[in-house]
Design an enzyme around this catalytic site. Structure first.
Site, PDB file in Angstrom:
ATOM      1  CG  LEU A  10      -2.170  -1.055   1.056  1.00 32.08           C
ATOM      2  CD1 LEU A  10      -2.980  -0.767   2.352  1.00 32.08           C
ATOM      3  CD2 LEU A  10      -2.746  -1.070  -0.195  1.00 32.08           C
ATOM      4  CG  HIS A  11       4.451   1.776  -0.192  1.00 29.98           C
ATOM      5  ND1 HIS A  11       4.589   2.523   1.158  1.00 29.98           N
ATOM      6  CD2 HIS A  11       4.511   0.489   0.061  1.00 29.98           C
ATOM      7  CE1 HIS A  11       4.871   1.689   1.980  1.00 29.98           C
ATOM      8  NE2 HIS A  11       5.034   0.432   1.505  1.00 29.98           N
ATOM      9  CB  ALA A  12       2.881   5.307  -4.931  1.00 29.44           C
TER      10      ALA A  12
END
Length: 97
Positions: free
Chosen positions: A14-16
């Site tokens: 759960l990045h960018a």
């Protein structure tokens, strides 16, 4: 308290972009959802910064929850459960990749 467990499927966790897609979906529910892992206290899933700061990597199991007393009056418990199920499916689908 409505709770769902999910496995993060986005290759970068759960990045960018995957985090932004998830946070937008949470915000659209209108519910104060928290997301946590490994029994740690949850963070506000409506906050992109809080979600990205946690280490929700690909393959990790997360817990999505809404405190029953925090569910807005316009929602039934069943509707809150349905919203969490939708978020679980999002995390486990290609949409959050």
């Amino acid at each position: 308290m409505p709770v769902r467990k999910a496995i993060v499927q986005a290759a970068i966790g759960l990045h960018a972009r995957p985090a932004a897609v998830f946070v937008r979906a949470v915000t659209e529910t209108g519910l104060p959802v928290t997301i946590s892992k490994n029994g740690k206290p949850g963070v506000d899933a409506r906050s992109l910064l809080e979600v990205m700061t946690e280490d929700f990597s690909c393959g990790c199991e997360v817990e999505l929850a809404v405190a029953a007393e925090a569910i807005p009056a316009r929602y039934s418990l069943a509707e809150a459960e349905d919203a969490l199920e939708g978020l679980r499916l999002l995390l486990e689908s290609a949409q959050a990749r």
